[in-house]
Each structure stands twice: as C-alpha cells, then as structure tokens.
Design a protein around this motif. Structure first.
Motif, PDB file in Angstrom:
ATOM      1  N   GLU A 106       0.841  -1.192   0.000  1.00 35.98           N
ATOM      2  CA  GLU A 106       0.000   0.000   0.000  1.00 35.98           C
ATOM      3  C   GLU A 106       0.875   1.239   0.000  1.00 35.98           C
ATOM      4  O   GLU A 106       1.764   1.384   0.835  1.00 35.98           O
ATOM      5  CB  GLU A 106      -0.943   0.038   1.196  1.00 35.98           C
ATOM      6  CG  GLU A 106      -1.845   1.251   1.149  1.00 35.98           C
ATOM      7  CD  GLU A 106      -2.995   1.247   2.126  1.00 35.98           C
ATOM      8  OE1 GLU A 106      -3.597   2.325   2.312  1.00 35.98           O
ATOM      9  OE2 GLU A 106      -3.301   0.185   2.701  1.00 35.98           O
ATOM     10  N   ILE A 107       0.619   2.102  -0.964  1.00 33.33           N
ATOM     11  CA  ILE A 107       1.275   3.407  -0.977  1.00 33.33           C
ATOM     12  C   ILE A 107       0.570   4.241   0.079  1.00 33.33           C
ATOM     13  O   ILE A 107      -0.620   4.516  -0.027  1.00 33.33           O
ATOM     14  CB  ILE A 107       1.173   4.072  -2.361  1.00 33.33           C
ATOM     15  CG1 ILE A 107       1.917   3.249  -3.412  1.00 33.33           C
ATOM     16  CG2 ILE A 107       1.711   5.507  -2.301  1.00 33.33           C
ATOM     17  CD1 ILE A 107       1.707   3.725  -4.838  1.00 33.33           C
ATOM     18  N   THR A 108       1.295   4.607   1.115  1.00 32.48           N
ATOM     19  CA  THR A 108       0.694   5.356   2.215  1.00 32.48           C
ATOM     20  C   THR A 108       0.942   6.848   2.102  1.00 32.48           C
ATOM     21  O   THR A 108       0.405   7.621   2.888  1.00 32.48           O
ATOM     22  CB  THR A 108       1.209   4.839   3.569  1.00 32.48           C
ATOM     23  OG1 THR A 108       2.635   4.948   3.594  1.00 32.48           O
ATOM     24  CG2 THR A 108       0.774   3.397   3.793  1.00 32.48           C
ATOM     25  N   GLY A 109       1.722   7.249   1.141  1.00 40.77           N
ATOM     26  CA  GLY A 109       1.937   8.661   0.879  1.00 40.77           C
ATOM     27  C   GLY A 109       2.747   8.836  -0.381  1.00 40.77           C
ATOM     28  O   GLY A 109       3.675   8.062  -0.644  1.00 40.77           O
ATOM     29  N   SER A 138       1.873  -8.974  -5.327  1.00 37.26           N
ATOM     30  CA  SER A 138       1.321  -8.898  -6.681  1.00 37.26           C
ATOM     31  C   SER A 138       0.241  -7.827  -6.826  1.00 37.26           C
ATOM     32  O   SER A 138      -0.376  -7.714  -7.882  1.00 37.26           O
ATOM     33  CB  SER A 138       0.739 -10.257  -7.089  1.00 37.26           C
ATOM     34  OG  SER A 138      -0.278 -10.640  -6.191  1.00 37.26           O
ATOM     35  N   ARG A 139       0.043  -7.033  -5.777  1.00 39.50           N
ATOM     36  CA  ARG A 139      -0.994  -6.006  -5.841  1.00 39.50           C
ATOM     37  C   ARG A 139      -0.555  -4.786  -5.046  1.00 39.50           C
ATOM     38  O   ARG A 139      -0.003  -4.911  -3.945  1.00 39.50           O
ATOM     39  CB  ARG A 139      -2.310  -6.546  -5.267  1.00 39.50           C
ATOM     40  CG  ARG A 139      -3.472  -5.608  -5.402  1.00 39.50           C
ATOM     41  CD  ARG A 139      -4.783  -6.356  -5.134  1.00 39.50           C
ATOM     42  NE  ARG A 139      -5.886  -5.555  -5.573  1.00 39.50           N
ATOM     43  CZ  ARG A 139      -6.889  -5.180  -4.781  1.00 39.50           C
ATOM     44  NH1 ARG A 139      -6.925  -5.585  -3.536  1.00 39.50           N
ATOM     45  NH2 ARG A 139      -7.861  -4.439  -5.251  1.00 39.50           N
ATOM     46  N   ILE A 140      -0.836  -3.602  -5.599  1.00 40.63           N
ATOM     47  CA  ILE A 140      -0.568  -2.346  -4.902  1.00 40.63           C
ATOM     48  C   ILE A 140      -1.884  -1.597  -4.762  1.00 40.63           C
ATOM     49  O   ILE A 140      -2.647  -1.466  -5.718  1.00 40.63           O
ATOM     50  CB  ILE A 140       0.437  -1.456  -5.664  1.00 40.63           C
ATOM     51  CG1 ILE A 140       1.782  -2.153  -5.798  1.00 40.63           C
ATOM     52  CG2 ILE A 140       0.603  -0.110  -4.966  1.00 40.63           C
ATOM     53  CD1 ILE A 140       2.784  -1.388  -6.625  1.00 40.63           C
ATOM     54  N   LEU A 141      -2.112  -1.096  -3.568  1.00 34.99           N
ATOM     55  CA  LEU A 141      -3.301  -0.320  -3.247  1.00 34.99           C
ATOM     56  C   LEU A 141      -2.860   1.091  -2.889  1.00 34.99           C
ATOM     57  O   LEU A 141      -1.798   1.282  -2.279  1.00 34.99           O
ATOM     58  CB  LEU A 141      -4.006  -0.971  -2.052  1.00 34.99           C
ATOM     59  CG  LEU A 141      -5.236  -0.288  -1.484  1.00 34.99           C
ATOM     60  CD1 LEU A 141      -6.424  -0.531  -2.417  1.00 34.99           C
ATOM     61  CD2 LEU A 141      -5.544  -0.842  -0.102  1.00 34.99           C
ATOM     62  N   VAL A 142      -3.660   2.061  -3.260  1.00 32.94           N
ATOM     63  CA  VAL A 142      -3.404   3.440  -2.838  1.00 32.94           C
ATOM     64  C   VAL A 142      -4.747   4.086  -2.543  1.00 32.94           C
ATOM     65  O   VAL A 142      -5.729   3.840  -3.242  1.00 32.94           O
ATOM     66  CB  VAL A 142      -2.602   4.243  -3.898  1.00 32.94           C
ATOM     67  CG1 VAL A 142      -3.357   4.377  -5.200  1.00 32.94           C
ATOM     68  CG2 VAL A 142      -2.210   5.610  -3.370  1.00 32.94           C
ATOM     69  N   ARG A 143      -4.797   4.851  -1.477  1.00 30.46           N
ATOM     70  CA  ARG A 143      -6.008   5.585  -1.117  1.00 30.46           C
ATOM     71  C   ARG A 143      -5.745   7.060  -1.404  1.00 30.46           C
ATOM     72  O   ARG A 143      -4.646   7.549  -1.176  1.00 30.46           O
ATOM     73  CB  ARG A 143      -6.326   5.405   0.369  1.00 30.46           C
ATOM     74  CG  ARG A 143      -6.537   3.971   0.760  1.00 30.46           C
ATOM     75  CD  ARG A 143      -6.599   3.802   2.283  1.00 30.46           C
ATOM     76  NE  ARG A 143      -6.307   2.449   2.666  1.00 30.46           N
ATOM     77  CZ  ARG A 143      -7.208   1.474   2.734  1.00 30.46           C
ATOM     78  NH1 ARG A 143      -8.457   1.726   2.432  1.00 30.46           N
ATOM     79  NH2 ARG A 143      -6.856   0.259   3.090  1.00 30.46           N
ATOM     80  N   SER A 144      -6.756   7.739  -1.904  1.00 24.40           N
ATOM     81  CA  SER A 144      -6.575   9.139  -2.261  1.00 24.40           C
ATOM     82  C   SER A 144      -7.759   9.960  -1.759  1.00 24.40           C
ATOM     83  O   SER A 144      -8.914   9.627  -2.028  1.00 24.40           O
ATOM     84  CB  SER A 144      -6.455   9.273  -3.786  1.00 24.40           C
ATOM     85  OG  SER A 144      -6.310  10.619  -4.134  1.00 24.40           O
ATOM     86  N   ASN A 145      -7.449  11.006  -1.027  1.00 28.28           N
ATOM     87  CA  ASN A 145      -8.476  11.893  -0.502  1.00 28.28           C
ATOM     88  C   ASN A 145      -9.299  12.471  -1.656  1.00 28.28           C
ATOM     89  O   ASN A 145      -8.741  12.847  -2.691  1.00 28.28           O
ATOM     90  CB  ASN A 145      -7.817  13.019   0.300  1.00 28.28           C
ATOM     91  CG  ASN A 145      -8.804  13.828   1.099  1.00 28.28           C
ATOM     92  OD1 ASN A 145      -9.790  14.333   0.581  1.00 28.28           O
ATOM     93  ND2 ASN A 145      -8.522  13.961   2.383  1.00 28.28           N
ATOM     94  N   VAL A 146     -10.598  12.576  -1.475  1.00 32.94           N
ATOM     95  CA  VAL A 146     -11.469  13.090  -2.537  1.00 32.94           C
ATOM     96  C   VAL A 146     -11.092  14.509  -2.944  1.00 32.94           C
ATOM     97  O   VAL A 146     -11.386  14.930  -4.069  1.00 32.94           O
ATOM     98  CB  VAL A 146     -12.968  13.026  -2.152  1.00 32.94           C
ATOM     99  CG1 VAL A 146     -13.415  11.590  -1.967  1.00 32.94           C
ATOM    100  CG2 VAL A 146     -13.253  13.842  -0.906  1.00 32.94           C
ATOM    101  N   LEU A 178      -9.922   2.402 -10.178  1.00 31.79           N
ATOM    102  CA  LEU A 178     -10.714   2.750  -9.003  1.00 31.79           C
ATOM    103  C   LEU A 178     -11.437   1.498  -8.532  1.00 31.79           C
ATOM    104  O   LEU A 178     -12.236   0.909  -9.258  1.00 31.79           O
ATOM    105  CB  LEU A 178     -11.717   3.854  -9.342  1.00 31.79           C
ATOM    106  CG  LEU A 178     -12.619   4.314  -8.199  1.00 31.79           C
ATOM    107  CD1 LEU A 178     -11.790   4.909  -7.061  1.00 31.79           C
ATOM    108  CD2 LEU A 178     -13.634   5.329  -8.703  1.00 31.79           C
ATOM    109  N   ALA A 179     -11.138   1.061  -7.314  1.00 31.48           N
ATOM    110  CA  ALA A 179     -11.708  -0.176  -6.794  1.00 31.48           C
ATOM    111  C   ALA A 179     -12.946   0.083  -5.935  1.00 31.48           C
ATOM    112  O   ALA A 179     -13.865  -0.727  -5.933  1.00 31.48           O
ATOM    113  CB  ALA A 179     -10.658  -0.940  -5.979  1.00 31.48           C
ATOM    114  N   LYS A 180     -12.946   1.172  -5.183  1.00 31.49           N
ATOM    115  CA  LYS A 180     -14.104   1.498  -4.359  1.00 31.49           C
ATOM    116  C   LYS A 180     -13.940   2.894  -3.784  1.00 31.49           C
ATOM    117  O   LYS A 180     -12.854   3.469  -3.813  1.00 31.49           O
ATOM    118  CB  LYS A 180     -14.297   0.484  -3.237  1.00 31.49           C
ATOM    119  CG  LYS A 180     -13.199   0.465  -2.184  1.00 31.49           C
ATOM    120  CD  LYS A 180     -13.515  -0.561  -1.100  1.00 31.49           C
ATOM    121  CE  LYS A 180     -12.420  -0.619  -0.066  1.00 31.49           C
ATOM    122  NZ  LYS A 180     -12.749  -1.561   1.011  1.00 31.49           N
ATOM    123  N   THR A 181     -15.015   3.424  -3.268  1.00 28.73           N
ATOM    124  CA  THR A 181     -14.955   4.661  -2.496  1.00 28.73           C
ATOM    125  C   THR A 181     -15.288   4.291  -1.061  1.00 28.73           C
ATOM    126  O   THR A 181     -15.962   3.302  -0.797  1.00 28.73           O
ATOM    127  CB  THR A 181     -15.945   5.713  -3.023  1.00 28.73           C
ATOM    128  OG1 THR A 181     -17.257   5.162  -2.997  1.00 28.73           O
ATOM    129  CG2 THR A 181     -15.594   6.139  -4.447  1.00 28.73           C
TER     130      THR A 181
END
Length: 154
Positions: free
Chosen positions: A75-78, A108-116, A132-135
């Motif tokens: 997970e990219i945390t920043g 095998s997977r990278i997740l990133v969360r991004s503020n709206v 985009l996987a989900k909100t």
C-alpha cells in the motif's frame, strides 16, 4: 534536469519534512525524523525520494500489509511531489520504485487511497494503470492519554 530515485535516509529529512507540510500535515521536523527512522528500521516499509541536485523533489512511502480479506499487498501510504515539479514524470518514477520494491517482496498487488479533495491524484493514478476499486469513508478517533509506543529508543 536529472532526477534520481533512491531509498530515503536522514540526510533527506529537510526535503521530506517540507513536503509533509506541503501535503497538508502539520508535523514537526523532529516528529518527521522519528517517523522516518522507524520506517527505515522496518522491513515492511520503505520511503523513496526523488532527488535532483541534492534537493528532494518528491517522496513515496509504501508498506507491506496483510489483511484477512486480501492477504499480503503493498500500500502506498503517501506520495507527494513538490508542486513546482509536478507533471514531469517524477510521480511515475516514484511509483515505479514502489512497484519494484513490492515485486521484490513477492507482492502482486498495490493499493493506494486518495483523498477526494486531491483532484490531481484522481487523474494521475488511472493514467499509470491503477483502477478505481471502491470509495470509502475514513473514521478516526483520538485516544486519551499519551501513547508513545511508536517512539523506540526515545
């Protein structure tokens, strides 16, 4: 302009801290230093910096995570690039370094969360292959009392 991507160390503190502030987080430089040192000690975390002429132009933080629903992922945390250097490929280079680190760990997977509110990132991530996987909503709760467990060797 030549930009190199490398693992962050304490020599990069000033530039990393400036970008933490630009990112909108009111951390002090000593806090940033402590957090950077903890990340550097962890085999499950990494920070990469984009450097040109000894100036930090951007950084990306990634961690190896495990969950019961997904197993091990990265997970990219920043990820932040100095505003005057955006759209020059620096973000892509930082994500490339994250991908390499993740693959070396067998992930095998990278997740990133991004503020709206970070509209630029909503264009950036899909442009480099993220879907985009989900909100989601994020809830936080402050805990009472001093919690210094993150401070090692304080």
């Amino acid at each position: 302009m030549e930009v190199s991507i490398k693992a962050a160390n304490t020599e990069h503190l000033k530039g990393i801290h400036e970008l933490v502030l630009e990112w909108g987080h009111p951390a002090s430089e000593p806090e940033t230093l402590q957090w950077l040192k903890e990340i550097m000690k962890s085999s499950n975390h990494q920070v990469f910096v984009a450097v040109s002429d000894d100036s930090v132009l951007g950084w990306a933080a990634v961690e190896r995570r495990i969950s019961l629903g997904q197993g091990f992922i990265a997970e990219i945390t920043g990820l932040v690039v100095r505003s005057s250097y955006r759209r020059l490929g620096i973000g892509q280079s930082l994500v490339d370094a994250v991908e390499g680190w993740s693959q070396n760990l067998g992930l095998s997977r990278i997740l990133v969360r991004s503020n709206v509110r970070r509209l630029e990132s909503h264009e950036f991530y899909p442009s480099i292959g993220f879907e985009l996987a989900k909100t989601t909503n994020v809830y936080a709760k402050e805990l009472n009392g001093p919690n210094q467990s993150w401070k090692a060797d304080a």
